[in-house]
Design an enzyme around this catalytic site. Structure first.
Site, PDB file in Angstrom:
ATOM      1  N   CYS A   1      -3.193   1.407   6.373  1.00  0.00           N
ATOM      2  CA  CYS A   1      -3.595   0.664   7.583  1.00  0.00           C
ATOM      3  C   CYS A   1      -4.293   1.576   8.574  1.00  0.00           C
ATOM      4  O   CYS A   1      -5.108   1.120   9.368  1.00  0.00           O
ATOM      5  CB  CYS A   1      -2.364   0.037   8.223  1.00  0.00           C
TER       6      CYS A   1
ATOM      7  N   GLU B   1       3.349  -5.066  12.374  1.00  0.00           N
ATOM      8  CA  GLU B   1       2.445  -3.935  12.128  1.00  0.00           C
ATOM      9  C   GLU B   1       1.368  -4.468  11.191  1.00  0.00           C
ATOM     10  O   GLU B   1       1.615  -4.698  10.006  1.00  0.00           O
ATOM     11  CB  GLU B   1       3.221  -2.766  11.525  1.00  0.00           C
TER      12      GLU B   1
ATOM     13  N   GLU C   1       7.450   0.369  16.686  1.00  0.00           N
ATOM     14  CA  GLU C   1       8.654   0.889  16.039  1.00  0.00           C
ATOM     15  C   GLU C   1       8.548   2.408  16.019  1.00  0.00           C
ATOM     16  O   GLU C   1       7.504   2.975  16.321  1.00  0.00           O
ATOM     17  CB  GLU C   1       8.812   0.282  14.639  1.00  0.00           C
TER      18      GLU C   1
ATOM     19  N   ASN D   1       0.812  -1.231   0.000  1.00  0.00           N
ATOM     20  CA  ASN D   1       0.000   0.000   0.000  1.00  0.00           C
ATOM     21  C   ASN D   1       0.841   1.276   0.000  1.00  0.00           C
ATOM     22  O   ASN D   1       0.518   2.229  -0.702  1.00  0.00           O
ATOM     23  CB  ASN D   1      -1.018  -0.023   1.138  1.00  0.00           C
TER      24      ASN D   1
END
Ligand code: NAD
Length: 488
Positions: free
Chosen positions: A290, A256, A469, A159
């Site tokens: 996301c 993630e 992160e 993405n």
């Protein structure tokens, strides 16, 4: 088109581009047109092993390279990406079909920022130390030395390909690791260009490797005994499989994963600002971020105004050729992904959704007819138990759901298996802080969305991921401490 279809996207192992194998490739499809823009050479187990072995050979010297030299090299990489900016933009557009304005201002712009930010973080990092009182006036000194993990596997989705890749490559290299990167099969090109750039600025062979292919190639990496840690961005389902693959060897992992993010809109919010923010959060990158909002909870008094305002803005989006400056909205990544999104359109209708706007496949003109286009879509009439409100769709779509008071809004927003991001829209300062903190998510925004400080922690809860992160959190993931205790 016939000419470009012969362009090869190559694997990069131990400092060289590997001669492609005429029997191991797939077409790289431009999702805006459905046409092939090149061939991608698929790595096999031997090549994955060569990449990991090269990383293991190179990592000791790289880890022992002074931090100042490592970070200087990352800064040169940032400069070089800026010099080759237009090539990165073109590569990202060819793979994703995203609008040129977005590729410039979001995707490619973030790559040098990632390199510089993590160079700063690592250059400024200190060490923990403690003086321990043992008794009788005796003391001990404890200090932790942080060491790189070794070879880190970096597996990323399609993405925001370069943005998400450099978000992991920069801290991994700054901390002294070697990496083997597996970009998404849909978006192999910018990772390959990055290999060129890192070679140009003098990164030693073997420190950065790229292997191409579908999930099987990612799995070969996660199961490889020479890989010391895996950092993965992608869907929750794949994350779970990666966790299983890594489990027998108990390796470091960072995940993630997906999201089903809520926006909570209170009736005291600035309506214009909120509508503009929501439009961005629902439709950016055709909903394929996301962090995108797919659930909008609106206080009942302003529900109709928000529904009307968002509908108007959705109708104002411009679908079109990625290279047109006026285009705001590209296609979905692939025909298969469009099938998935359209299935949710059906499920929503079955669950009683009223379609405010969209709900189908748009007319985009003959030139783009073969692309994976979809209409920006808004629903009302759904509740939290509908599949379209519970599951991540990953398209330009959101359900608008009314609420009456703050507690109900918090309960509705937190009623999810995911926990990535949320946004709260209000002019009440105390309520903004209160509700933002009450969201069970990794990132909570007030009166904005996707505003990032790269030093802050990024990640999710529940199905949305594991670990964080960003800034010091990246430093912690990409290194391991050895604590030394000296009796004084
Ligand atoms: P995906 O899980 O299908 O693929 C991600 C990567 O994993 C790809 O490179 C793929 O080839 C690889 N892969 C697939 N199967 C594998 C396996 N068994 N072992 C190892 N690797 C494997 O995800 P996608 O469709 O490419 O991306 C969309 C998803 O990514 C969405 O769910 C989105 O929410 C999520 N995402 C999360 C974040 C975040 O920061 N939390 C950011 C962007 C995207």
């Amino acid at each position: 088109m016939a000419e470009t279809a012969r362009v090869w996207v190559r694997n990069f192992v131990d400092g060289v581009f590997i001669e492609p194998d005429e029997n191991a490739w797939y077409d790289n499809i431009d999702p805006a047109t459905g046409a092939s823009v090149g061939r991608v050479h698929t790595a096999d187990a031997t090549l994955v092993d060569r990449a990991v072995t090269a990383g293991r050979r190179a990592v000791t010297a790289w880890a022992n390279t002074p931090v100042a030299e490592r970070t200087a090299l990352l800064r040169r990489a940032a400069d070089r990406i800026e010099e080759r900016f237009d090539e990165f933009v073109a590569a990202e557009i060819g793979d994703t079909g995203k609008p040129i304005t977005q590729a410039r201002t979001l995707d490619v712009r973030r790559a040098p920022q990632n390199f510089r930010s993590f160079a700063d973080t690592v250059a400024a990092a200190g060490q923990e130390s403690f003086i321990t009182e043992i008794g009788d006036g005796r003391r001990a000194l404890n200090y932790a030395v942080r060491k790189p993990l070794g070879v880190v596997a970096i597996i990323v989705p399609w993405n925001l390909p370069l943005l998400l890749l450099t978000w992991k490559v920069a801290p991994a290299l700054a901390c002294g690791n070697a990496v083997v990167v597996k970009p998404s099969e849909e978006t192999p090109s910018t990772a390959t260009l990055l290999a060129e750039v890192l070679a140009e600025v003098g990164l030693p062979p073997g420190v950065f490797n790229v292997v191409h292919g579908r999930g099987e190639v990612g799995e070969l990496l996660t199961r490889h005994p020479g890989v010391a840690g895996v950092t993965f961005t992608g869907s929750s389902a794949t994350g779970s499989r990666v966790m299983g693959a890594v489990a027998p060897r108990v390796r470091a992992v960072s995940f993630e994963l997906g999201g089903k993010n809520a926006a909570v809109v209170f009736d005291d919010a600035d309506l214009e600002e909120t509508l503009n923010g929501l439009t961005r959060s629902i439709f950016t990158n055709t909903g394929q971020v996301c962090l995108c909002t797919e659930r909008v909870y609106v206080q009942r008094g302003i529900f109709d105004a928000v529904a009307a305002g968002l509908t108007k803005r959705a109708l104002g989006l411009t679908l079109g050729r990625p290279i047109d400056e006026a285009t705001t909205t590209g296609p979905l990544i692939s025909a298969a992904h469009r099938e998935k999104v359209l299935r949710y359109f059906d499920l929503a209708q079955d669950a009683g959704a009223e379609v405010l706007v969209g709900g189908g496949v748009p007319e985009v003109g003959a030139e783009l007819d073969g692309g994976s286009w979809i209409e920006p879509t808004l629903w009302t009439g759904l509740t939290n138990d509908a599949a379209a409100v519970r599951e991540e769709i990953f398209g330009p779509v959101a359900a608008l759901i009314p609420f009456d008071d703050e507690n109900e809004a918090i309960a509705l927003a937190n009623d999810t298996d995911y926990g990535l991001a949320a946004s709260v829209w209000t002019n009440d300062l105390r309520r903004g802080h209160r509700v933002a903190q009450a969201m069970d998510v990794g990132m909570s925004w007030v009166n904005t969305w996707f505003l990032r400080d790269l030093r802050s922690p990024f990640g999710g809860m529940g199905l949305s991921g594991l670990g964080r992160e960003g800034g010091a959190s990246s430093l912690h993931f990409y290194t391991e401490p050895t604590n030394v205790c000296v009796q004084l």
